[in-house]
Scaffold this active site. Structure first.
Site, PDB file in Angstrom:
ATOM      1  N   ASP A  96      58.973 -19.288  41.436  1.00 21.37           N
ATOM      2  CA  ASP A  96      59.334 -18.685  40.143  1.00 21.37           C
ATOM      3  C   ASP A  96      58.432 -17.446  40.059  1.00 21.37           C
ATOM      4  O   ASP A  96      57.981 -16.946  41.108  1.00 21.37           O
ATOM      5  CB  ASP A  96      59.105 -19.674  38.986  1.00 21.37           C
ATOM      6  CG  ASP A  96      59.734 -19.208  37.673  1.00 21.37           C
ATOM      7  OD1 ASP A  96      60.959 -19.332  37.522  1.00 21.37           O
ATOM      8  OD2 ASP A  96      59.001 -18.692  36.790  1.00 21.37           O
ATOM      9  N   LYS A 154      59.340 -28.514  36.266  1.00 22.66           N
ATOM     10  CA  LYS A 154      58.757 -27.176  36.406  1.00 22.66           C
ATOM     11  C   LYS A 154      57.247 -27.333  36.495  1.00 22.66           C
ATOM     12  O   LYS A 154      56.694 -28.298  35.962  1.00 22.66           O
ATOM     13  CB  LYS A 154      59.084 -26.311  35.184  1.00 22.66           C
ATOM     14  CG  LYS A 154      58.935 -24.826  35.431  1.00 22.66           C
ATOM     15  CD  LYS A 154      60.234 -24.242  35.969  1.00 22.66           C
ATOM     16  CE  LYS A 154      60.070 -22.811  36.427  1.00 22.66           C
ATOM     17  NZ  LYS A 154      61.403 -22.225  36.751  1.00 22.66           N
TER      18      LYS A 154
HETATM   19  P1  NDP Z   1      58.785 -12.284  40.392  1.00 23.94           P
HETATM   20  O1  NDP Z   1      57.378 -12.720  40.272  1.00 23.94           O
HETATM   21  O2  NDP Z   1      59.359 -12.018  41.731  1.00 23.94           O
HETATM   22  O3  NDP Z   1      59.029 -10.974  39.515  1.00 23.94           O
HETATM   23  C1  NDP Z   1      58.782 -10.986  38.158  1.00 23.94           C
HETATM   24  C2  NDP Z   1      59.070  -9.614  37.593  1.00 23.94           C
HETATM   25  O4  NDP Z   1      59.055  -9.677  36.177  1.00 23.94           O
HETATM   26  C3  NDP Z   1      58.015  -8.593  37.969  1.00 23.94           C
HETATM   27  O5  NDP Z   1      58.597  -7.315  38.034  1.00 23.94           O
HETATM   28  C4  NDP Z   1      57.040  -8.700  36.818  1.00 23.94           C
HETATM   29  O6  NDP Z   1      56.227  -7.555  36.604  1.00 23.94           O
HETATM   30  C5  NDP Z   1      57.974  -8.913  35.655  1.00 23.94           C
HETATM   31  N1  NDP Z   1      57.293  -9.677  34.597  1.00 23.94           N
HETATM   32  C6  NDP Z   1      56.753 -10.910  34.716  1.00 23.94           C
HETATM   33  N2  NDP Z   1      56.161 -11.282  33.572  1.00 23.94           N
HETATM   34  C7  NDP Z   1      56.322 -10.243  32.726  1.00 23.94           C
HETATM   35  C8  NDP Z   1      55.922 -10.007  31.398  1.00 23.94           C
HETATM   36  N3  NDP Z   1      55.239 -10.930  30.710  1.00 23.94           N
HETATM   37  N4  NDP Z   1      56.283  -8.836  30.821  1.00 23.94           N
HETATM   38  C9  NDP Z   1      56.968  -7.899  31.520  1.00 23.94           C
HETATM   39  N5  NDP Z   1      57.363  -8.064  32.800  1.00 23.94           N
HETATM   40  C10 NDP Z   1      57.047  -9.208  33.382  1.00 23.94           C
HETATM   41  O7  NDP Z   1      59.634 -13.402  39.638  1.00 23.94           O
HETATM   42  P2  NDP Z   1      61.198 -13.746  39.729  1.00 23.94           P
HETATM   43  O8  NDP Z   1      61.985 -12.520  39.988  1.00 23.94           O
HETATM   44  O9  NDP Z   1      61.339 -14.903  40.625  1.00 23.94           O
HETATM   45  O10 NDP Z   1      61.472 -14.272  38.253  1.00 23.94           O
HETATM   46  C11 NDP Z   1      61.956 -13.427  37.207  1.00 23.94           C
HETATM   47  C12 NDP Z   1      62.601 -14.277  36.134  1.00 23.94           C
HETATM   48  O11 NDP Z   1      63.702 -15.009  36.711  1.00 23.94           O
HETATM   49  C13 NDP Z   1      61.708 -15.348  35.496  1.00 23.94           C
HETATM   50  O12 NDP Z   1      62.086 -15.519  34.153  1.00 23.94           O
HETATM   51  C14 NDP Z   1      62.070 -16.604  36.281  1.00 23.94           C
HETATM   52  O13 NDP Z   1      61.787 -17.775  35.538  1.00 23.94           O
HETATM   53  C15 NDP Z   1      63.562 -16.399  36.453  1.00 23.94           C
HETATM   54  N6  NDP Z   1      64.207 -17.151  37.517  1.00 23.94           N
HETATM   55  C16 NDP Z   1      63.769 -17.084  38.803  1.00 23.94           C
HETATM   56  C17 NDP Z   1      64.419 -17.775  39.789  1.00 23.94           C
HETATM   57  C18 NDP Z   1      64.025 -17.680  41.213  1.00 23.94           C
HETATM   58  O14 NDP Z   1      64.715 -18.270  42.053  1.00 23.94           O
HETATM   59  N7  NDP Z   1      62.979 -16.953  41.576  1.00 23.94           N
HETATM   60  C19 NDP Z   1      65.560 -18.639  39.486  1.00 23.94           C
HETATM   61  C20 NDP Z   1      66.000 -18.591  38.108  1.00 23.94           C
HETATM   62  C21 NDP Z   1      65.312 -17.882  37.181  1.00 23.94           C
HETATM   63  P3  NDP Z   1      54.688  -7.563  37.060  1.00 23.94           P
HETATM   64  O15 NDP Z   1      54.722  -7.518  38.549  1.00 23.94           O
HETATM   65  O16 NDP Z   1      54.090  -6.360  36.422  1.00 23.94           O
HETATM   66  O17 NDP Z   1      54.096  -8.846  36.547  1.00 23.94           O
HETATM   67  O1  2IT Z   2      64.180 -21.209  37.124  1.00 21.13           O
HETATM   68  C1  2IT Z   2      64.661 -21.574  38.210  1.00 21.13           C
HETATM   69  O2  2IT Z   2      65.791 -22.074  38.284  1.00 21.13           O
HETATM   70  C2  2IT Z   2      63.866 -21.374  39.423  1.00 21.13           C
HETATM   71  N1  2IT Z   2      62.779 -20.813  39.348  1.00 21.13           N
HETATM   72  C3  2IT Z   2      64.362 -21.888  40.744  1.00 21.13           C
HETATM   73  C4  2IT Z   2      64.083 -23.367  40.882  1.00 21.13           C
HETATM   74  C5  2IT Z   2      64.388 -23.968  42.224  1.00 21.13           C
HETATM   75  O3  2IT Z   2      64.055 -25.152  42.360  1.00 21.13           O
HETATM   76  O4  2IT Z   2      64.931 -23.311  43.103  1.00 21.13           O
END
Ligand code: NDP
Ligand code: 2IT
Length: 446
Positions: free
Chosen positions: A166, A126
C-alpha cells in the site's frame, strides 16, 4: 426495530474514540445498507452490522531497529484482522508517518467489502507502521522490514492472512519482508502478494490497481455509450496507482494532464505521454525524488502545496490518499465539466464531496469497487502460488478485465435507482455486504 444511522454511529464512536477515518468508512457503508437490511431482517437478527464493525483481531507491536548511525529507533506495527468469513485475511501494509489504529481500521473495514466484490475468496485485513521510508537508506528500510516481519510472522500465513503493499510499501519492501518470513519459518509460500516475478509474483500485479481503476471508468462510460478516448484526465499522486492509471489512460486514447505528491502538483496541458511517464517511474521508483523535478525537466507549471482538482478535466482519478477531495474541490471539478470520478486511492473523497457527486448524478466509482483490481490480482497471485504455476500477461489482464466488469455489474444490480441513474456507491456497499453477511450467518456465531 430498524437501525437508525445516528444511533448506530453513536455507539461505534463511543466504542472507538478518536478514530475519525474509521467512523467515516463505517458510516458510509451503514447508511447504504440500512434500507437493504430493512428488507432482509435476518441480518438485523444476526447482529451482522454490530459484528462487522468489530475486528476479529487487532495486533499491535513494537518495532525496534537500528539506523545507519547505530542509533536505536522504535516504531509501532499493526495488523488488523477484520473479517475472515469468505477467505483468509487479505490486504496491504502501509508505511507512512500518519499511520495509526483508526486509519488502519478504516482501510481494513473497506477491504472486507472490496474483497467480497472481487468475486474471489478473500477476507479483509490491513496493517502497517508509522515508519517513514522517505529519506531512509535501503539498509535502514531492510532492517526495519526484518524487525517488522519478525513479529508479524507469528500472525500470518498463506491460509491465514496474506499482506501486500500500500502507500510506502512496494516491490523493495515486499522483498525484504518475504526474505525475513522465509528465513524465520523455513517455508517458501505465498504469504505475501506483490512479489517479484522471479520468486512467485504475478504478471500485471504492479499494474493492476491503476489498470483496474481505468477499466472501471471505462465500464461506467460504456453504459452511457461513451469511452475514455479523447477524455482529459486529472490524476493525483505519482506512486504505484497513479503511474499505471496514466499508462492505461494513454493506451485507451485519453490524456492525463496532472500528477502530484505530498508537496504539490504538476500541470502538463500536452499530456503525460509514454516517454514522460517513463521519466516519472524512474524519478519515483528508483531515484525516489519529488514531482517538482518533472516541471523543471519539461518546463510545465508546478503548484506547490496544492492538489490538482482546480484543473479542468472530464475524468478525475484521485490516486494519492484519503480525504484528498473535499466539498469545494468536488464543486470545482463539476463546475469545470468533470463528469466521472474513479477512485484509485482508498476513501479519497470526503462525505460532503460524495454528496456533491450524488446530487449532480455524475459517474462516481467508489474506491472499494474502482480500485479493487489490485487486490483482485493479488488473489490471482495466491491462486498461481497454490498451483505452483504462472499465467501469462494476457491471461491475467483478461481475468482482471472480467473481474472489473463483474464488479461494475454488481454495483449496477444493487445500485440502480432509475432507468438512467446508477448509484455506484450504494451498489458497491450492498453488493460487497451480501456475500460476507450471508457467510457469517451460515457459519454461526463467530
Ligand atoms: P505509493 O506509496 O506508491 O504512492 C503514494 C502517492 O500518494 C505518492 O505520490 C505520495 O506522495 C502521495 N501521498 C501519500 N500520502 C499523501 C498525503 N497525505 N498527501 C498527499 N499526497 C500523499 O502508494 P500507492 O500508489 O500504492 O497508493 C495510493 C493510494 O491507492 C492509497 O490510498 C492506497 O491505499 C490506494 N490503493 C493502493 C493499492 C495498491 O495496490 N498499491 C490498491 C488499492 C488502493 P509522497 O511521495 O510525497 O508521499
Ligand atoms: O487497498 C488495497 O486494496 C491494497 N492496498 C491492495 C491489497 C492487496 O492485498 O493486494
Amino acid at each position: 426495530m430498524a437501525y437508525v444511522l445516528d444511533d448506530f454511529m453513536a455507539k461505534v464512536i463511543a466504542k472507538n474514540p478518536g478514530e475519525v477515518e474509521f467512523h467515516q468508512a463505517v458510516s458510509e457503508v451503514v447508511e447504504s445498507v440500512i434500507p437493504f437490511i430493512e428488507e432482509n431482517p435476518k441480518y438485523e437478527h444476526g447482529k451482522i452490522l454490530e459484528r462487522m464493525v468489530e475486528p476479529e483481531r487487532v495486533i499491535m507491536f513494537r518495532v525496534p531497529w537500528l539506523d545507519d548511525k547505530g542509533n536505536i529507533q522504535v516504531n509501532r506495527g499493526f495488523r488488523i484482522e477484520m473479517n475472515s468469513a469468505i477467505g483468509p485475511y487479505k490486504g496491504g501494509l502501509r508505511f507512512h508517518p500518519t499511520v495509526n489504529l483508526g486509519i488502519l481500521k478504516f482501510l481494513a473495514f473497506e477491504q472486507v467489502f472490496k474483497n467480497s466484490l472481487t468475486t474471489l475468496p478473500m477476507g479483509g485485513g490491513k496493517g502497517g507502521s508509522d515508519f517513514d521510508p522517505k529519506g531512509k537508506s535501503d539498509n535502514e528500510v531492510m532492517r526495519f522490514c526484518q524487525s517488522f516481519m519478525t513479529e508479524l510472522s507469528r500472525h500470518i500465513g498463506p491460509n491465514t492472512d496474506v499482506p501486500a503493499g500500500d502507500i510506502g510499501v512496494g516491490g523493495r519492501e515486499i522483498g525484504f519482508l518475504f526474505g525475513q518470513y522465509k528465513r524465520l519459518r523455513n517455508e517458501f509460500t505465498g504469504v505475501l502478494t506483490g512479489k517479484d516475478l522471479n520468486w512467485g509474483g504475478s504478471l500485471i500485479r504492479p499494474e493492476a490497481t491503476g489498470y483496474g481503476c481505468v477499466y472501471f471508468a471505462q465500464n461506467m462510460l460504456k453504459d452511457k455509450g461513451d469511452s475514455i478516448k479523447g477524455k482529459v484526465c486529472t490524476v493525483s499522486g505519482s506512486g504505484n496507482v497513479a503511474q499505471y492509471t496514466v499508462e492505461k489512460v494513454n493506451e485507451l486514447g485519453g490524456k492525463v494532464v496532472t500528477l502530484s505528491d505530498s508537496s504539490g502538483y504538476i500541470y502538463d496541458p500536452d499530456g503525460i505521454d509514454a516517454e514522460k511517464l517513463a521519466y516519472v517511474m524512474h524519478l519515483k521508483n528508483v531515484k525516489r525524488g519529488r514531482i517538482k523535478e518533472y516541471a523543471d525537466k519539461y518546463g510545465v507549471e508546478y503548484h506547490e502545496g496544492q492538489r490538482p482538482w482546480g484543473v479542468k478535466c472530464d475524468i478525475a482519478f484521485p490516486s494519492a490518499t484519503q480525504n484528498e477531495i473535499d466539498e469545494s474541490d468536488a464543486e470545482t471539478l463539476i463546475s469545470n465539466g468533470c463528469f466521472v470520478v474513479s477512485e484509485g486511492a482508498n476513501m479519497p473523497s470526503t462525505p460532503a464531496a460524495i454528496e456533491v457527486y450524488l446530487k449532480n448524478k455524475i459517474l462516481y466509482g467508489p474506491a472499494k469497487a474502482a480500485n479493487a483490481g489490485g487486490v483482485a490480482v493479488s488473489g490471482l497471485e495466491m491462486s498461481q502460488n497454490s498451483m505452483r504455476l504462472s499465467w501469462t500477461r494476457e491471461e491475467v489482464d483478461q481475468k482482471l478485465q472480467q473481474i472489473m466488469k463483474d464488479i461494475h455489474d454488481t454495483c449496477v444490480k444493487y445500485g440502480r435507482e432509475s432507468e438512467d441513474y446508477v448509484n455506484y456507491m450504494a451498489g458497491a456497499n450492498i453488493g460487497g455486504f451480501v456475500k460476507v453477511a450471508d457467510s457469517m450467518l451460515a457459519q454461526g456465531l463467530v
